[in-house]
Scaffold this active site. Structure first.
Site, mmCIF file in Angstrom:
data_model
loop_
_atom_site.group_PDB
_atom_site.id
_atom_site.type_symbol
_atom_site.label_atom_id
_atom_site.label_comp_id
_atom_site.label_asym_id
_atom_site.label_seq_id
_atom_site.Cartn_x
_atom_site.Cartn_y
_atom_site.Cartn_z
ATOM 1 N N SER A 207 3.312 57.634 -5.437
ATOM 2 C CA SER A 207 3.357 56.944 -4.151
ATOM 3 C C SER A 207 3.988 55.557 -4.315
ATOM 4 O O SER A 207 5.127 55.444 -4.738
ATOM 5 C CB SER A 207 1.945 56.878 -3.549
ATOM 6 O OG SER A 207 1.983 56.470 -2.205
ATOM 7 N N ASP A 303 5.384 65.766 3.109
ATOM 8 C CA ASP A 303 4.484 64.761 2.536
ATOM 9 C C ASP A 303 3.546 64.254 3.631
ATOM 10 O O ASP A 303 3.981 63.652 4.616
ATOM 11 C CB ASP A 303 5.329 63.614 1.982
ATOM 12 C CG ASP A 303 4.529 62.548 1.264
ATOM 13 O OD1 ASP A 303 3.428 62.218 1.738
ATOM 14 O OD2 ASP A 303 5.021 62.040 0.237
ATOM 15 N N HIS A 370 0.626 65.045 -1.095
ATOM 16 C CA HIS A 370 1.273 63.766 -1.410
ATOM 17 C C HIS A 370 1.539 63.738 -2.910
ATOM 18 O O HIS A 370 2.416 64.450 -3.374
ATOM 19 C CB HIS A 370 0.406 62.608 -0.924
ATOM 20 C CG HIS A 370 1.057 61.259 -0.976
ATOM 21 N ND1 HIS A 370 2.338 61.011 -0.525
ATOM 22 C CD2 HIS A 370 0.603 60.057 -1.440
ATOM 23 C CE1 HIS A 370 2.635 59.728 -0.686
ATOM 24 N NE2 HIS A 370 1.606 59.134 -1.261
#
Length: 428
Positions: A207, A303, A370
């Site tokens: 991330s 995502d 994610h």
């Protein structure tokens, strides 16, 4: 665990209304971890071999030795930290570094809130964390990197390790924007304890940590021995420069505020900054072509973080029409799926030039998820997502060791039955 997840989801929804910078990444990632841990433990308990808690690899927190001397501080002025597990056998001179994710803060208010959490202060960090996925020392979970030295870098600056102190103390607020200094101090310390002798190294991150990986990839290559095999892996760090469904430039505006509040410009790719407004160079699609070190991208085409905060942020939809869809892709109607397919197409278009990069690799699956590299259930397990019968771990290994060219792009949702799709509606 179910009650834990429900409480976290409540916090996430509440925070997102005020400062989605803190909540959107920090707490959704926390929910993600809790959900994966819950499910992976359930799967373990149902396996032929009972789950044994003693097999969990807990690794203690180490605070930077020379942080004060080098001016490297978390948002609140506390000392940054990392977790180190030494390699063994043939992996003793090989290193995997993994940068923690957790979003960004873009205002004095959101950074002030953030500094009261583990994403802004080492005072609130767990003193030990579990190493799993790409950080696991279990060869069945991590076949190519299990015996390497492994470092989990804790994220406490709110600017993808790119902020600089020139922007500090505006409006009389005591906040430390020292991301770049933290990065440099961390590298100095790791070099002093063995990284300088690395024969193989992989910088990775999830991330916001995936974005940091791309920002610092070439710098990482430069500090290591010339003959070392050095590459970078960004997991869910390819954030798209796209409008939301209401036609607003939500993420562009947000990144503009992050870059200018924290003085990030000088840490960004110089050629990119010369071409355009600096905050646009916080988007990987604008600077990935300038990265000289080999890069592998792991990114889901759907995502959930990007859907919830770039494509369909809270303020972009009326009357709750997207509420359940953005929390669980199974609840999306045909017209919403069409919008999500458009978002996938935008990702593939943004990656089209990178796809031609001979040294690059990618694993773009069609999952509503994610980060996928730091948990066994998505990295490498019997239930992990696959493309062309390959897990993410196998694909990254094939690419890193030049066993195969790896450019895996999944078919559109819902074609892949191996996907791990998150469900945030449980408990609502």
């Amino acid at each position: 665990m179910a009650n834990h997840r429900l409480r976290c989801l409540t916090w996430w929804r509440k925070w997102a209304k005020s400062e989605w910078a803190v909540a959107a990444a920090g707490f959704t990632i926390l929910i993600f971890v809790l959900s994966l841990v819950s499910d992976s433990l359930t799967k373990s308990s149902n396996a032929d071999k009972p789950f044994d808690p003693s097999t969990i690899d807990w690794v203690p927190l180490t605070l930077l030795r020379d942080a004060k001397k080098k001016g490297a501080f978390c948002l609140d002025g506390s000392t940054p930290g990392y977790h180190l597990r030494r390699g063994f056998g043939s992996g003793s001179d090989s290193w995997v570094l993994h940068i923690e994710g957790g979003g960004w803060c873009n205002t004095i208010e959101s950074c002030s809130l953030r500094k009261k959490t583990a994403l802004g202060s080492s005072k609130y960090m767990d003193r030990q964390v579990q190493f799993a996925g790409i950080l696991s020392r279990d060869s069945s979970q991590n076949p190519d990197f299990f015996n390497w030295n492994k470092v989990k870098i804790r994220y406490c600056d709110g600017g993808s390790f790119a902020g600089r102190p020139e922007s500090e103390f505006k409006n009389g607020t005591k906040l430390f924007f020292r991301g770049q200094l933290i990065w440099e101090a961390l590298m100095d310390e790791l070099l002093s304890i063995g990284l300088s002798n690395a024969r193989q190294a992989l910088l990775s991150g999830c991330s916001a940590g995936g974005l940091a990986t791309l920002i610092h990839c070439d710098d990482f290559r430069e500090i290591l021995p010339r003959g070392a095999n050095v590459k970078c892996l960004a997991d869910a760090g390819f954030f798209l420069k796209e409008k939301d469904i209401a036609g607003n430039h939500t993420i562009e505006s947000f990144y503009h505020d992050v870059v200018h509040l924290q003085g990030v410009t000088k840490s960004l790719e110089k050629d990119c900054v010369a071409r355009m407004e600096p905050s646009k160079c916080f988007f990987p699609q604008e600077f990935i072509k300038d990265i000289k070190t080999p890069v592998f991208l792991v990114n889901p085409a759907y995502d959930f973080w990007q859907i919830q905060h770039i494509l369909v942020p809270d303020a972009s939809y009326l009357h709750g029409s997207w509420f359940r869809c953005r929390l669980n892709i199974l609840h999306c109607n045909p017209s919403q799926i069409e919008v999500l397919q458009g978002f996938r197409n935008a990702l593939l278009k943004a990656l089209s030039e990178f796809q031609q990069n001979k040294e690059g690799g990618m694993f773009i699956n069609s999952c509503f998820v994610h980060c996928q590299t730091w948990m066994a259930v998505t990295w490498h397990s019997p239930n992990s997502p696959r493309i062309n019968k390959k897990t993410i771990a196998e694909s990254v290994g094939d690419w890193y060791f030049n066993r195969k060219v790896v450019k895996h792009i999944d078919c559109p949702y819902p074609c892949n039955p191996t996907c791990y799709n998150m469900d945030f509606t449980r408990g609502l």
